[in-house]
Write a protein that holds these residues in place. Structure first.
Motif, PDB file in Angstrom:
ATOM      1  N   GLU A 256       2.446 -42.105 -91.165  1.00 46.47           N
ATOM      2  CA  GLU A 256       2.648 -41.168 -92.166  1.00 46.47           C
ATOM      3  C   GLU A 256       3.778 -40.291 -92.234  1.00 46.47           C
ATOM      4  O   GLU A 256       4.684 -39.937 -92.994  1.00 46.47           O
ATOM      5  CB  GLU A 256       1.457 -40.288 -92.102  1.00 46.47           C
ATOM      6  CG  GLU A 256       0.226 -40.744 -92.473  1.00 46.47           C
ATOM      7  CD  GLU A 256      -1.264 -39.917 -92.154  1.00 46.47           C
ATOM      8  OE1 GLU A 256      -2.237 -40.217 -92.563  1.00 46.47           O
ATOM      9  OE2 GLU A 256      -0.796 -39.035 -91.372  1.00 46.47           O
ATOM     10  N   LYS A 259       6.616 -42.409 -93.391  1.00 48.30           N
ATOM     11  CA  LYS A 259       6.527 -42.325 -94.860  1.00 48.30           C
ATOM     12  C   LYS A 259       7.239 -41.039 -95.389  1.00 48.30           C
ATOM     13  O   LYS A 259       7.957 -41.138 -96.481  1.00 48.30           O
ATOM     14  CB  LYS A 259       5.226 -42.584 -95.511  1.00 48.30           C
ATOM     15  CG  LYS A 259       4.889 -42.722 -96.849  1.00 48.30           C
ATOM     16  CD  LYS A 259       3.572 -43.086 -97.300  1.00 48.30           C
ATOM     17  CE  LYS A 259       3.449 -43.215 -98.756  1.00 48.30           C
ATOM     18  NZ  LYS A 259       2.025 -43.437 -99.231  1.00 48.30           N
ATOM     19  N   VAL A 260       6.731 -39.860 -95.033  1.00 46.28           N
ATOM     20  CA  VAL A 260       7.163 -38.754 -95.601  1.00 46.28           C
ATOM     21  C   VAL A 260       8.799 -38.281 -95.205  1.00 46.28           C
ATOM     22  O   VAL A 260       9.442 -37.799 -96.031  1.00 46.28           O
ATOM     23  CB  VAL A 260       6.259 -37.397 -94.802  1.00 46.28           C
ATOM     24  CG1 VAL A 260       6.905 -36.060 -95.117  1.00 46.28           C
ATOM     25  CG2 VAL A 260       4.974 -37.369 -95.289  1.00 46.28           C
ATOM     26  N   THR A 261       9.180 -38.744 -93.966  1.00 49.13           N
ATOM     27  CA  THR A 261      10.653 -38.606 -93.878  1.00 49.13           C
ATOM     28  C   THR A 261      11.643 -39.425 -94.666  1.00 49.13           C
ATOM     29  O   THR A 261      12.541 -38.915 -95.041  1.00 49.13           O
ATOM     30  CB  THR A 261      11.007 -38.796 -92.445  1.00 49.13           C
ATOM     31  OG1 THR A 261      10.551 -40.199 -92.057  1.00 49.13           O
ATOM     32  CG2 THR A 261      10.360 -38.075 -91.533  1.00 49.13           C
ATOM     33  N   LYS A 262      11.081 -40.654 -95.226  1.00 51.31           N
ATOM     34  CA  LYS A 262      11.765 -41.466 -95.966  1.00 51.31           C
ATOM     35  C   LYS A 262      11.846 -41.010 -97.307  1.00 51.31           C
ATOM     36  O   LYS A 262      12.883 -40.837 -98.083  1.00 51.31           O
ATOM     37  CB  LYS A 262      11.302 -42.895 -95.984  1.00 51.31           C
ATOM     38  CG  LYS A 262      11.950 -43.790 -96.729  1.00 51.31           C
ATOM     39  CD  LYS A 262      11.292 -45.416 -96.626  1.00 51.31           C
ATOM     40  CE  LYS A 262      11.997 -46.018 -97.689  1.00 51.31           C
ATOM     41  NZ  LYS A 262      11.356 -47.391 -97.392  1.00 51.31           N
ATOM     42  N   ASP A 263      10.654 -40.626 -97.700  1.00 55.22           N
ATOM     43  CA  ASP A 263      10.661 -39.863 -99.165  1.00 55.22           C
ATOM     44  C   ASP A 263      11.310 -38.459 -99.302  1.00 55.22           C
ATOM     45  O   ASP A 263      12.149 -38.278-100.211  1.00 55.22           O
ATOM     46  CB  ASP A 263       9.238 -39.525 -99.452  1.00 55.22           C
ATOM     47  CG  ASP A 263       9.068 -38.814-100.770  1.00 55.22           C
ATOM     48  OD1 ASP A 263       9.194 -39.624-101.875  1.00 55.22           O
ATOM     49  OD2 ASP A 263       8.417 -37.454-100.772  1.00 55.22           O
ATOM     50  N   LEU A 264      11.433 -37.669 -98.322  1.00 58.97           N
ATOM     51  CA  LEU A 264      11.999 -36.379 -98.327  1.00 58.97           C
ATOM     52  C   LEU A 264      13.446 -36.568 -98.286  1.00 58.97           C
ATOM     53  O   LEU A 264      14.478 -35.940 -98.981  1.00 58.97           O
ATOM     54  CB  LEU A 264      11.798 -35.422 -97.166  1.00 58.97           C
ATOM     55  CG  LEU A 264      10.247 -34.772 -97.267  1.00 58.97           C
ATOM     56  CD1 LEU A 264       9.618 -34.094 -96.007  1.00 58.97           C
ATOM     57  CD2 LEU A 264       9.909 -33.954 -98.535  1.00 58.97           C
ATOM     58  N   GLY A 266      15.406 -39.268 -99.183  1.00 55.04           N
ATOM     59  CA  GLY A 266      15.847 -39.859-100.262  1.00 55.04           C
ATOM     60  C   GLY A 266      15.865 -38.921-101.471  1.00 55.04           C
ATOM     61  O   GLY A 266      16.808 -39.086-102.144  1.00 55.04           O
ATOM     62  N   ARG A 267      15.001 -38.125-101.538  1.00 53.54           N
ATOM     63  CA  ARG A 267      14.975 -37.084-102.507  1.00 53.54           C
ATOM     64  C   ARG A 267      15.995 -35.740-102.473  1.00 53.54           C
ATOM     65  O   ARG A 267      16.525 -35.241-103.082  1.00 53.54           O
ATOM     66  CB  ARG A 267      13.502 -36.428-103.027  1.00 53.54           C
ATOM     67  CG  ARG A 267      12.581 -37.436-103.769  1.00 53.54           C
ATOM     68  CD  ARG A 267      11.284 -36.955-104.159  1.00 53.54           C
ATOM     69  NE  ARG A 267      10.352 -36.404-103.152  1.00 53.54           N
ATOM     70  CZ  ARG A 267      10.205 -35.081-102.877  1.00 53.54           C
ATOM     71  NH1 ARG A 267      10.738 -34.226-103.653  1.00 53.54           N
ATOM     72  NH2 ARG A 267       9.556 -34.803-101.863  1.00 53.54           N
ATOM     73  N   LYS A 272      16.630 -33.525-105.313  1.00 52.69           N
ATOM     74  CA  LYS A 272      15.357 -33.295-106.065  1.00 52.69           C
ATOM     75  C   LYS A 272      14.456 -32.640-105.332  1.00 52.69           C
ATOM     76  O   LYS A 272      13.119 -32.540-105.607  1.00 52.69           O
ATOM     77  CB  LYS A 272      14.863 -34.809-106.461  1.00 52.69           C
ATOM     78  CG  LYS A 272      15.860 -35.575-107.740  1.00 52.69           C
ATOM     79  CD  LYS A 272      15.324 -36.929-108.056  1.00 52.69           C
ATOM     80  CE  LYS A 272      16.347 -37.461-109.253  1.00 52.69           C
ATOM     81  NZ  LYS A 272      15.617 -38.741-109.431  1.00 52.69           N
ATOM     82  N   GLU A 277       9.759 -27.443-100.028  1.00 50.76           N
ATOM     83  CA  GLU A 277       9.889 -28.521 -99.319  1.00 50.76           C
ATOM     84  C   GLU A 277      11.187 -28.568 -98.033  1.00 50.76           C
ATOM     85  O   GLU A 277      11.024 -29.466 -97.369  1.00 50.76           O
ATOM     86  CB  GLU A 277      10.159 -29.721-100.106  1.00 50.76           C
ATOM     87  CG  GLU A 277       8.960 -30.194-100.919  1.00 50.76           C
ATOM     88  CD  GLU A 277       9.281 -31.493-101.806  1.00 50.76           C
ATOM     89  OE1 GLU A 277       8.391 -32.288-101.975  1.00 50.76           O
ATOM     90  OE2 GLU A 277      10.368 -31.643-102.433  1.00 50.76           O
TER      91      GLU A 277
END
Length: 367
Positions: A256, A259-264, A266-267, A272, A277
C-alpha cells in the motif's frame, strides 16, 4: 651649503678653526647675554660669536628668521661665516605656492527610467574602471526567470525553518544487507515492486510507533502530539521540492505504501497535488541515495520536528569474527530534529530504533 653640521670649503673650515681656537679662551657669556627671546644659536655658531663680539646676534637672527619650524629662529655656523665674509650667502629657494582648494564638481544626477524612449548618456549609465566593466558584462549576460508561487512558498518556509527552528543533528551508520535481501524476496513472492525508500518509510512509521514522544511538534503554548503517524517524503518537481504525505503509514502494508508513494510522486511532478496532500505530517524522509550522495543534512519542514536524510548504500570491507575479510552494505542516516521537541536522548532513541528496524526488517512487520 648645509646648516648646523653643514659642509663648507676647506679654506672656510680652516678660518673657522682659527677663529674658534682664539675664542675658546675668552668664553661665550657675551653672546648668550645678548640673545633675544626665541632665538637659538647652534653650538658651532656660538663659538664663532664668542670670538667676534662685533657681530650683532639680532642681525643674524633676522637673516635666519623662519628657517626652522615651530616659530623658532636658529642662528647657524653658516650665518656667522656669511656675516664674516668667509662664505657666500645662501640662495633662498622660494616655497611652491599651495593651490587654493577648489569646490568639487557637481554630482551627476542619477538616471531615472524614461517613459519617452530617450536613451540615457553612456557616461552616466556605465560604470568606470576594468572591474566595473567586468561586472557590467557579467550582469548583462544573466537571464531572469520569474519565480513561481510554489517556489516563493518553499523559499519562505526554508528561511523560516533555519531562522526559527533550533536544528540539531545526529548520524548513524546502518547495515543494509538484510533489508536488501528482504526487498528482493518480498518483490519476488508478492509480485509487487517495492523500493528501498518504501521500506524506509515503513520503518520510520514503526519507529514513531515505538517512540511516540517524538511524534509531536512545537507551539509557544504547548507541545502538540499527532493523533496519527503520517510520514512525508521529499519529491523533486520542476517547480521545486515538495513533501507528499503518506497518511497512516503505520497502518499500511508495504504494498500500500508503494502504491501511494508512486501515485503522489507522479502527481507531484505534474503539479496536481492538493494542498492537504503535502501539508502536515509527523516527520519527513529525504532520500538522495539514488543520486550517489553518501551523506547529507536536511532542513526541517515545519511544523514537523524531524527529518531523516538518507544517503546511498555503499560496500565496505569488514573483518568477520572468524578473521576472514568480507564486505557489507551500509548506509548513512542523519536525523535533523527540533531541539525544542526532542532533546539529544530522545533523538538518540529514535535513531537507534530506526537503525534496528532497518537492520532487522522482520521487526517492521511485527508492529
Amino acid at each position: 651649503m648645509q646648516h648646523g653640521l653643514g659642509v663648507v670649503s676647506r679654506p672656510v673650515r680652516a678660518a673657522a678653526r682659527t677663529l674658534g681656537s682664539s675664542a675658546m679662551g675668552r668664553g661665550m657669556a657675551s653672546a648668550a647675554a645678548v640673545l633675544p627671546h626665541g632665538v637659538l644659536v647652534a653650538p658651532s655658531a656660538r663659538i664663532l660669536l664668542a670670538g667676534n663680539t662685533s657681530l650683532a646676534v639680532e642681525t643674524l637672527a633676522k637673516a635666519a628668521l623662519g628657517r626652522m619650524p615651530n616659530g623658532h629662529t636658529v642662528v647657524t655656523k653658516a650665518d656667522v661665516l656669511v656675516a664674516l665674509g668667509l662664505a657666500p650667502p645662501e640662495k633662498t629657494v622660494p616655497k611652491p605656492a599651495v593651490p587654493a582648494p577648489t569646490a568639487p564638481p557637481p554630482a551627476t544626477p542619477a538616471a531615472t527610467p524614461s517613459t519617452g524612449g530617450a536613451a540615457s548618456s553612456p557616461a552616466a549609465s556605465s560604470p568606470s574602471g576594468p572591474r566595473a566593466s567586468i561586472r557590467s558584462k557579467a550582469h548583462r549576460s544573466h537571464e531572469d526567470i520569474p519565480t513561481t508561487q510554489m517556489r516563493k512558498i518553499i523559499a519562505k518556509r526554508l528561511l523560516e525553518s533555519k531562522n526559527q527552528l533550533p536544528h540539531q543533528y545526529m548520524t548513524v551508520e546502518v547495515e543494509m544487507d538484510n533489508l536488501i535481501k528482504a526487498r528482493v524476496e518480498y518483490n519476488e513472492r508478492s509480485g509487487n515492486k517495492v523500493s528501498v525508500n518504501d521500506f524506509i518509510i515503513k520503518a520510520c512509521a514503526s519507529a514513531l510507533e515505538q517512540v511516540p514522544e517524538a511524534n509531536a511538534y512545537w507551539t509557544p503554548e504547548s507541545l502538540k502530539f499527532h493523533p496519527t503517524i503520517d510520514v512525508a517524503f521529499a519529491a523533486a518537481t520542476p517547480a521545486g521540492l515538495v513533501t507528499p504525505v503518506v497518511r497512516g503509514a503505520d497502518k499500511k502494508t508495504l504494498a500500500e505504501i508503494a502504491k501511494v508513494t508512486k501515485d503522489l510522486a507522479g502527481r507531484a511532478r505534474e503539479n496536481k497535488l492538493l494542498p492537504e496532500e503535502f501539508q502536515g505530517g509527523s516527520l519527513s524522509v529525504s532520500n538522495l541515495g539514488m543520486f550517489a550522495i553518501t551523506e547529507f543534512v536536511a532542513v526541517l519542514n515545519p511544523p514537523q520536528s524531524a527529518i531523516f536524510a538518507i544517503g546511498s548504500t555503499v560496500s565496505k570491507a569488514v573483518m568477520g569474527l572468524d578473521g576472514v575479510l568480507g564486505t557489507k552494505q551500509s548506509m548513512m542516516v542523519t536525523l535533523s530534529h527540533d531541539a525544542r521537541v526532542m532533546d539529544a536522548a530522545l533523538a538518540k532513541k529514535l535513531c537507534t530504533t530506526l537503525k534496528a528496524l532497518i537492520q532487522t526488517p522482520a521487526l517492521i512487520f511485527m508492529g
